[in-house]
Structures are given as structure tokens and as C-alpha cells.
Design an enzyme around this catalytic site. Structure first.
Site, PDB file in Angstrom:
ATOM      1  NE  ARG A  50      53.496  66.212  63.999  1.00 41.89           N
ATOM      2  CZ  ARG A  50      54.256  67.304  63.853  1.00 41.89           C
ATOM      3  NH1 ARG A  50      54.372  67.891  62.661  1.00 41.89           N
ATOM      4  NH2 ARG A  50      54.897  67.820  64.881  1.00 41.89           N
ATOM      5  CE1 TYR A 102      33.507  56.565  49.102  1.00 41.57           C
ATOM      6  CE2 TYR A 102      35.210  58.166  49.624  1.00 41.57           C
ATOM      7  CZ  TYR A 102      34.281  57.232  50.033  1.00 41.57           C
ATOM      8  OH  TYR A 102      34.116  56.979  51.365  1.00 41.57           O
ATOM      9  CG  ASP A 173      40.694  58.059  43.096  1.00 43.05           C
ATOM     10  OD1 ASP A 173      41.172  56.905  43.016  1.00 43.05           O
ATOM     11  OD2 ASP A 173      40.033  58.449  44.074  1.00 43.05           O
TER      12      ASP A 173
END
Length: 381
Positions: A50, A102, A173
């Protein structure tokens, strides 16, 4: 050594990794949840997947090299990356965001982050001056360029000059152009986002996301957040993305070549009213894109003459799948109104140009003559 980009797609800046793993040319998948400690207080550098895993770390090094950043972090999806990113901000903070993002990003901002008392102004960063929207609580400007799906282009360096003057972050992005064609960090951005599902992976076979940052402070903050919320990318998915990255340059070049041919064919069709592709000289963002990127990519959006034509095309394509997502080797056609942007209120969608006559193409690597023939028969069906 500063390798060129197609070499870095394979190795990043490290060509010695195979020597460290028994000569393995394909980087090993460390499919383990935990790692043994040599002794109390000592570590191999890996404790629990993790927090970090060698396969993930190798992928992150390659992506960091491609984006020319300080550090990269790999996440279980693009949305997981953006969700972790938003944990940098506090209740009362304000963010200026592009209005043509998006749909999943807008949904996150409006349904989760606003609930957590982060406020937003959504503006057209390709046309509007962002400076009047900056206030004392503003902590970041968040843009896509080109945007999804209307292909608007924002001048990254121009926005970066403003963010630096005001001491706020610039977040870009970069999914549509990938690090092969555009490197926002070199233009002044602080954080770059990718949906690794798309061009970076390139094969429509796994989901991933990335954040690439330009300094140690952001790196430390985001590693802590990622470890805490547990959204790091799993080892096998990391390996799939590493494998996909090896052909990034080859794919991007072929996909762009096909996109140019399709865009020019669409321009000649009587049922096509507009073609939105930044590689066309009549596109409003053509000169900016040419200045800040080395290519125009393979995403294009087009407007047809009626909703009936749009639905007929979606019903009649035979080679091209009618499917969400983008960036893979297969060409996909998408209806943003009912797919990627279905959760955006109609008035908001229509304000940015997303109507029932808008279709989006993610152009793949097929023979372009076959793609055009499929579109032609779909128009005429």
C-alpha cells in the site's frame, strides 16, 4: 544520461534495472502484500505494498522521466489520482477550473469537493482571463488542454506566469496528448495528471492514474495521502502499464497520422457541421498547441447535422466500437451527452457545446482506409 523520449518509454533514465533483477528484461511483478524486515529498525526499502512496491516504483520512475518531473505517483485510476490530489486542499479553499473537463472530474468537484467546502469557479480558460477570478482563498487553477470533449486549447505557460505571481498551483490534466507530445511541467505547471488507462497504457486492458509533481514538498504530501487513503496502483496493473508504455511513441505517431486523415475526411462530408481537432489550421488553439506541444494527438470531436444522424452513426458503425474511454489501439466512438458527460446538467453541457449532435472519436492504429470506410457506411446506412 539524458535519453531521448522513445528510449525513456522503455527504461526511464535507468538502463541498469535488468542487472538488478537477475537479467530480467521484462520488469518483475512483485505480487506481494508485505515485505520481511531484515531486523528491528531495518528495512529493504519496502514494507507494505500500500505504501510502495518495486513494480510500482519502476513505473513511477519511467513516468516521471517522461514528464520531466521531480516525482510521480501511480494510482488505481485517474479519478483516484484526482481524489488524492484534492486532499491537498482545505475547507474554505477556492479553485479555478476549466468549464470543459472530463465529466467525472466535474462530478467529483461538484458532488464531493463542494460538499467538503471547497469552492470552484468554472471558466473557459482557453478564452477568458483567469486573473479576475483569483481571490485570497484561491489555491489552484485546474485545466485540461486539449479539453474533453470540445478540444479547447489553453496556453499553459501564460497561465503558469499568473499562478506564479499569485503563489498558487497550476494543475494540468495531460491525458489527451500524453507525455510523448506535451510536458506541462516544463511550461511552468506544478502538477500533471494522467488517466493512465488511456494513451499511457494504450491497450484498453487496465485502469490507472498518475500525478507527476515538480518539487519535494508536493511529493511528500501526496505520498502521505496515498499511503493513508490506500489508492496506489496494484503490482500487476503497474506491469501492464510498463508494458504499454514501451510502444507509446510508436502508437502516438500512428494514431495522430490516422486522426489527421479522418479529420480531413470529415471536413468534406455534407452531414458534418464542425470538426474540432487542434491539428487543423483553422482550430482556434492551433498556434498555441503548436507552440507548447510536439504533436496534436488523436482525439477529435465532430458535430453532425442532426441528433438522428448522430444516433444512426452510433448504431451503424461495424469496425469502430461505440464505447467509452479513449487512447487505446482500437478506435472508439463516444456520445458524450449520454456517456462521459451524462452526469453534467444539460444547461452546463450545452454551454460548452456538448449537445445531442456531438460525437467524439479516439483514433486508433487500424488501417485508416478501413476506419474511413466504416464511418462512410455508417453515415449512409
Amino acid at each position: 544520461m539524458n535519453y531521448k523520449i522513445n528510449t525513456r518509454c522503455l527504461y526511464g533514465n535507468n538502463t541498469t534495472s535488468s542487472k538488478e533483477h537477475f537479467g530480467a528484461i521484462s520488469y518483475p511483478i512483485y505480487q506481494t502484500a508485505t515485505f520481511a524486515h531484515p531486523s528491528v529498525g531495518n528495512s529493504t526499502g519496502y514494507d507494505y505494498t500500500r505504501a510502495q512496491n518495486p513494480t510500482r516504483e519502476q513505473l513511477e520512475k519511467i513516468l516521471c522521466s517522461l514528464e520531466q518531473g521531480y516525482d510521480a505517483l501511480a494510482f488505481s485510476s485517474g479519478m483516484a489520482a484526482i481524489t488524492a490530489l484534492m486532499e491537498l486542499f482545505q475547507p474554505g479553499d477556492h479553485i479555478i477550473a476549466g468549464n470543459d473537463l472530463y465529466g467525472g472530474t466535474i462530478r467529483l468537484f461538484q458532488s464531493i469537493n463542494m460538499k467538503n467546502q471547497i469552492s470552484f469557479d468554472f471558466i473557459d480558460t482557453s478564452k477568458e482571463d483567469v486573473e479576475p477570478y483569483i481571490r485570497p482563498q484561491t489555491k489552484a487553477i485546474y485545466i485540461e488542454t486539449p479539453t474533453n470533449p470540445m478540444m479547447n486549447v489553453t496556453d499553459i505557460a501564460k497561465i503558469a506566469t499568473i499562478t506564479k505571481q499569485h503563489g498558487i498551483l497550476l494543475i494540468v490534466d495531460n491525458t489527451f496528448l500524453s507525455p510523448y507530445f506535451q510536458n506541462p511541467l516544463t511550461l511552468g505547471a506544478d502538477i500533471v495528471i494522467h488517466s493512465g488507462t488511456k494513451f499511457i497504457g494504450g491497450h484498453n486492458d487496465t485502469i490507472a492514474g498518475f500525478l507527476v509533481v515538480n518539487n519535494a514538498e508536493l511529493s511528500e504530501q501526496l505520498h502521505y495521502i496515498t499511503k493513508t487513503v490506500g489508492s496506489g496502483l496494484a503490482p500487476f496493473d503497474c506491469w501492464l502499464i510498463i508494458r504499454g508504455l514501451k510502444t507509446l511513441g510508436i502508437r502516438m505517431e500512428r494514431q495522430q497520422e490516422n486522426a489527421f486523415a479522418i479529420a480531413n475526411w470529415l471536413l468534406t462530408h455534407p452531414r458534418v457541421k464542425n470538426v474540432y481537432y487542434p491539428g487543423l489550421p483553422n482550430h482556434p488553439g492551433y498556434e498555441i498547441c503548436k507552440k507548447q506541444a510536439t504533436g496534436f494527438g488523436s482525439m477529435l470531436t465532430f458535430q453532425v447535422d442532426s441528433p438522428e444522424t448522430a444516433l444512426r452513426i452510433l448504431r451503424s458503425v461495424k469496425l469502430i466500437p461505440f464505447a467509452e474511454s479513449l487512447g487505446g489501439v482500437e478506435t472508439l466512438i463516444t456520445y458524450p451527452m449520454t456517456q462521459t458527460h451524462s452526469d453534467i446538467p444539460q444547461d452546463q453541457r450545452e454551454k460548452t457545446g456538448i449537445t445531442d449532435t456531438i460525437l467524439r472519436l479516439s483514433v486508433g492504429i487500424e488501417d485508416v482506409d478501413d476506419l474511413i470506410a466504416d464511418l462512410k457506411q455508417a453515415f449512409e446506412e
